[in-house]
Design a protein around this motif. Structure first.
Motif, PDB file in Angstrom:
ATOM      1  N   VAL A 212      31.919  36.755  40.786  1.00 26.06           N
ATOM      2  CA  VAL A 212      31.364  36.277  39.278  1.00 26.06           C
ATOM      3  C   VAL A 212      31.118  34.935  39.797  1.00 26.06           C
ATOM      4  O   VAL A 212      29.590  34.717  38.735  1.00 26.06           O
ATOM      5  N   HIS A 213      31.459  34.021  40.343  1.00 23.53           N
ATOM      6  CA  HIS A 213      30.796  32.854  40.588  1.00 23.53           C
ATOM      7  C   HIS A 213      29.701  32.799  41.223  1.00 23.53           C
ATOM      8  O   HIS A 213      28.724  32.118  40.966  1.00 23.53           O
ATOM      9  N   GLU A 214      29.471  33.737  42.108  1.00 26.05           N
ATOM     10  CA  GLU A 214      27.891  33.927  42.754  1.00 26.05           C
ATOM     11  C   GLU A 214      27.058  34.462  42.117  1.00 26.05           C
ATOM     12  O   GLU A 214      26.180  35.090  42.602  1.00 26.05           O
ATOM     13  N   GLY A 215      27.486  35.458  41.027  1.00 27.62           N
ATOM     14  CA  GLY A 215      26.641  35.978  40.149  1.00 27.62           C
ATOM     15  C   GLY A 215      26.564  37.472  40.438  1.00 27.62           C
ATOM     16  O   GLY A 215      25.518  38.361  39.737  1.00 27.62           O
ATOM     17  N   TYR A 216      27.334  38.096  41.114  1.00 24.72           N
ATOM     18  CA  TYR A 216      27.691  39.348  41.245  1.00 24.72           C
ATOM     19  C   TYR A 216      28.349  40.245  40.203  1.00 24.72           C
ATOM     20  O   TYR A 216      29.529  40.594  40.626  1.00 24.72           O
ATOM     21  N   TYR A 217      28.059  40.377  39.107  1.00 24.47           N
ATOM     22  CA  TYR A 217      28.706  40.580  37.930  1.00 24.47           C
ATOM     23  C   TYR A 217      29.270  42.268  37.971  1.00 24.47           C
ATOM     24  O   TYR A 217      30.462  42.318  37.848  1.00 24.47           O
ATOM     25  N   GLU A 218      28.329  43.014  38.169  1.00 27.60           N
ATOM     26  CA  GLU A 218      28.778  44.307  38.274  1.00 27.60           C
ATOM     27  C   GLU A 218      29.555  44.602  39.498  1.00 27.60           C
ATOM     28  O   GLU A 218      30.341  45.314  39.300  1.00 27.60           O
ATOM     29  N   GLU A 219      29.332  43.973  40.356  1.00 32.30           N
ATOM     30  CA  GLU A 219      30.241  43.921  41.790  1.00 32.30           C
ATOM     31  C   GLU A 219      31.677  43.677  41.448  1.00 32.30           C
ATOM     32  O   GLU A 219      32.535  44.320  41.872  1.00 32.30           O
ATOM     33  N   ALA A 220      31.789  42.605  40.690  1.00 32.85           N
ATOM     34  CA  ALA A 220      33.088  41.848  40.120  1.00 32.85           C
ATOM     35  C   ALA A 220      33.902  42.816  39.485  1.00 32.85           C
ATOM     36  O   ALA A 220      34.962  43.071  39.700  1.00 32.85           O
ATOM     37  N   ARG A 221      33.171  43.618  38.264  1.00 29.43           N
ATOM     38  CA  ARG A 221      33.794  44.485  37.590  1.00 29.43           C
ATOM     39  C   ARG A 221      34.412  45.712  38.517  1.00 29.43           C
ATOM     40  O   ARG A 221      35.537  46.216  37.979  1.00 29.43           O
ATOM     41  N   ILE A 222      33.371  45.931  39.204  1.00 25.67           N
ATOM     42  CA  ILE A 222      33.698  47.148  40.194  1.00 25.67           C
ATOM     43  C   ILE A 222      35.088  46.876  40.893  1.00 25.67           C
ATOM     44  O   ILE A 222      35.988  47.724  41.302  1.00 25.67           O
ATOM     45  N   ALA A 223      35.046  45.769  41.390  1.00 19.75           N
ATOM     46  CA  ALA A 223      36.186  45.203  42.341  1.00 19.75           C
ATOM     47  C   ALA A 223      37.633  45.219  41.461  1.00 19.75           C
ATOM     48  O   ALA A 223      38.794  45.483  41.736  1.00 19.75           O
ATOM     49  N   VAL A 224      37.350  44.663  40.218  1.00 24.25           N
ATOM     50  CA  VAL A 224      38.423  44.828  39.244  1.00 24.25           C
ATOM     51  C   VAL A 224      39.193  46.046  38.920  1.00 24.25           C
ATOM     52  O   VAL A 224      40.219  46.213  38.831  1.00 24.25           O
ATOM     53  N   ALA A 225      38.085  46.872  38.749  1.00 27.57           N
ATOM     54  CA  ALA A 225      38.829  48.365  38.363  1.00 27.57           C
ATOM     55  C   ALA A 225      39.265  48.771  39.642  1.00 27.57           C
ATOM     56  O   ALA A 225      40.242  49.745  39.471  1.00 27.57           O
ATOM     57  N   GLN A 226      38.659  48.680  40.872  1.00 33.12           N
ATOM     58  CA  GLN A 226      39.385  49.208  42.036  1.00 33.12           C
ATOM     59  C   GLN A 226      40.817  48.677  42.278  1.00 33.12           C
ATOM     60  O   GLN A 226      41.540  49.559  42.863  1.00 33.12           O
ATOM     61  N   THR A 227      41.006  47.553  42.002  1.00 32.52           N
ATOM     62  CA  THR A 227      42.429  46.959  41.855  1.00 32.52           C
ATOM     63  C   THR A 227      43.283  47.263  41.321  1.00 32.52           C
ATOM     64  O   THR A 227      44.472  46.803  41.121  1.00 32.52           O
ATOM     65  N   ASN A 228      42.637  47.821  39.763  1.00 29.26           N
ATOM     66  CA  ASN A 228      43.706  47.823  38.598  1.00 29.26           C
ATOM     67  C   ASN A 228      43.549  49.203  38.202  1.00 29.26           C
ATOM     68  O   ASN A 228      44.867  49.457  37.479  1.00 29.26           O
ATOM     69  N   ALA A 229      42.817  49.875  38.021  1.00 32.94           N
ATOM     70  CA  ALA A 229      42.591  51.411  37.568  1.00 32.94           C
ATOM     71  C   ALA A 229      41.992  52.441  38.430  1.00 32.94           C
ATOM     72  O   ALA A 229      41.152  53.291  37.620  1.00 32.94           O
ATOM     73  N   ASN A 230      42.036  52.475  39.462  1.00 30.55           N
ATOM     74  CA  ASN A 230      41.833  53.650  40.221  1.00 30.55           C
ATOM     75  C   ASN A 230      39.970  53.727  40.092  1.00 30.55           C
ATOM     76  O   ASN A 230      39.509  54.907  40.141  1.00 30.55           O
ATOM     77  N   GLY A 231      39.541  52.787  39.799  1.00 30.58           N
ATOM     78  CA  GLY A 231      38.071  52.534  39.819  1.00 30.58           C
ATOM     79  C   GLY A 231      37.380  52.765  38.321  1.00 30.58           C
ATOM     80  O   GLY A 231      36.262  52.943  38.133  1.00 30.58           O
TER      81      GLY A 231
END
Length: 519
Positions: A212-231
């Motif tokens: 998020v800090h580096e501006g990769y917003y969609e990638e950050a959301r995917i990472a949150v989903a991968q670590t919290n809700a099976n993607g």
């Protein structure tokens, strides 16, 4: 099933769909620092007992301290660059390069022909380990779900005793060899953990907060989903966590927070975070465990256990005991809290140190007539001390600093904590064998006095971070949370609900606003 995920770095990620699998891989890739560190401490414990090692280098008290403590010289310099490297390159690449440097140091250590080469090798090893350790602590704290953070990051240092146990067993076996391979083989095996980490790194996502800090917003959301809700990108918990990260990092930018190392002392809040968070390193270092972690042989000598084979066996038993205590302590930290567990552990350490000092004095006053019960009692309390240390300080060392520090100072603040730890450890590891040789049991009384001061400082200044996301901890220091979404745990447990459509719209508007400002 693996899916390729963009990471914003040169290091690709092929992440499993299962959140549980991702969690296991996160732990595996991040425990390398503690496993390598634990292996190193236990290995040196064993080597300092072996004649094939001490005779090869013609060691005395001063050179024993230099050989052993030189790893902390590298650990002293590593934090000077590791915070900046972790912020600039990304969390995963920083771990990768730290592992590579560590492997180089290990190879040189195993090939050492004299004290100078051995010391230089251990400085390189310490430098690489510091980079890996700092990046791993920051990475795991930012990537693990908040409800598992105590276990996920706590295990990062609990594995110290896994490495220590492996080293204790290996040095016990090679100790019977009549060649320099009695110490070279254990040295070389130390590289296996860094190699394992490098193998696992491509299968875990990058830190969503760094993205998020580096501006990769969609990638950050995917990472949150991968670590919290099976993607699942539309999961309410995923959206809440993602929005909380977006809001908080945007507030930090608006408030003028930068990633400069100077940021750690720029504001009263940053200075308070730094002092509290970075205290874990020095507090754990002066607790008294350095004696048993690196100089168990000397400690057992003061208690009357002088046979080298008995000392090596004691090293194995000690690490099994400490591993069990560390896991118990991690459970207490997760369920009970960080501060209460630290106070309990510290109180028990103070009690043990004064008992050990008293029993060791009784042995020193009349070693020829000392009873077996006195010797066994002293050794038993030494073991209790190490276990009590492991309850709090083993998991807290990597868990507490990144929790207390906000994003803009997290990497550099954790680096500062490691810098303070290694600066102090460099002195203490060198001084301890000299102190034990010259004043014996009095070292325990001195250490116990230090621990009383530490207990008071924890009681007065430490804050509790249990049950809060990294962004929610801001309320303790800033007086408010910088996001309008409910607390993460409230959403997870169903105590609070979110409007998914409205949250999606807010996220779109916030990202658009940020992108316009950037242009």
């Amino acid at each position: 099933m693996l899916s390729r995920s963009a990471t914003g770095t040169w290091l690709p990620a092929y992440v499993p769909r299962s959140t549980t699998t991702v969690g296991v891989l996160l732990v595996l890739c991040s425990v390398v620092q503690s496993t390598t560190g634990g292996y190193d401490g236990s290995m040196l414990n064993g080597l300092n007992i072996l004649p094939s090692y001490t005779d090869y280098f013609h060691l005395n008290a001063a050179t024993t301290g230099l050989n052993t403590g030189s790893i902390f010289i590298g650990g002293f310099f590593g934090p000077l660059v590791s915070g900046v490297v972790t912020d600039k390159l990304g969390r995963r690449p920083a771990i990768f390069w730290g592992c590579v440097i560590t492997i180089v140091g290990i190879i040189l250590q195993a090939a050492a022909q004299n004290i100078a080469m051995f010391v230089v090798a251990r400085i390189i090893l310490g430098f690489g380990s510091a980079i890996t350790g700092i990046a791993s602590g920051v990475y795991l704290s930012e990537t693990f779900p908040s409800r598992y953070r105590a276990w996920g990051v706590g295990l990062l240092n609990d594995f110290y005793y896994v490495g220590a146990l492996i080293a204790a067993g290996i040095t016990l076996g090679t100790g019977q060899w009549q060649s320099t391979w009695a110490w070279r083989a254990p040295s070389l095996f130390q590289a296996i953990f860094s190699i394992m980490c490098i193998i696992v790194l491509p299968f875990v996502p990058e830190s969503p907060r760094w993205l998020v800090h580096e501006g990769y917003y969609e990638e950050a959301r995917i990472a949150v989903a991968q670590t919290n809700a099976n993607g699942d990108l539309s999961n309410p918990l995923v959206l809440t966590i993602y929005k909380e990260i977006l809001d908080t990092l945007e507030w930090e930018k608006k408030d003028g927070r930068t990633m400069s190392p100077k940021e750690i002392i720029k504001t009263p809040s940053a200075r308070k975070r730094l002092l509290i968070g970075s205290s874990a390193g020095p507090f754990s270092c002066i607790a008294g465990n350095i004696i048993a972690s690196y100089y168990l042989g000397s400690e057992l000598n003061t208690a009357g256990v002088t046979d080298s084979n008995d000392q090596l066996k004691a090293n194995v038993v000690l690490n099994v005991w400490c591993l069990g205590c560390a896991l118990t302590g991690t459970h207490l930290i997760s369920k009970w809290g960080r501060k209460p567990t630290a106070l309990l552990s510290q109180a028990l350490l103070i009690l043990c140190l004064f008992i050990i000092g008293g029993l060791s004095k009784m042995y020193a006053d009349d070693p020829d007539n000392a009873s077996k019960s006195l010797v066994y009692g002293d050794v038993a309390v030494m073991f209790l001390f190490q276990g009590f240390y492991s309850i709090a300080w083993t998991p807290l060392l990597n868990l507490y600093p990144p929790e207390v520090m906000n994003y803009s100072i997290r990497a550099n603040g954790v680096a500062f904590s490691w810098f303070m730890l290694n600066a102090l450890a460099t002195v203490l590891v060198f001084v301890m064998p000299i102190g034990l040789e010259n004043i014996g049991y009095k070292m325990y009384f001195i250490n116990g006095s230090w621990d009383i001061v530490t207990f008071a400082l924890i009681a007065v200044f430490w804050v509790e971070t249990k049950g809060k996301s990294l962004e929610e901890i801001d309320a303790i220091f800033e007086g408010e949370k910088h996001s309008t979404v409910p607390d993460i745990e409230a959403v997870r447990t169903g105590e609070a609900t979110v409007d998914i459509a409205a949250l999606e719209q807010e996220i779109v508007l916030e990202k658009s606003s940020v992108q316009i400002k950037a242009e």
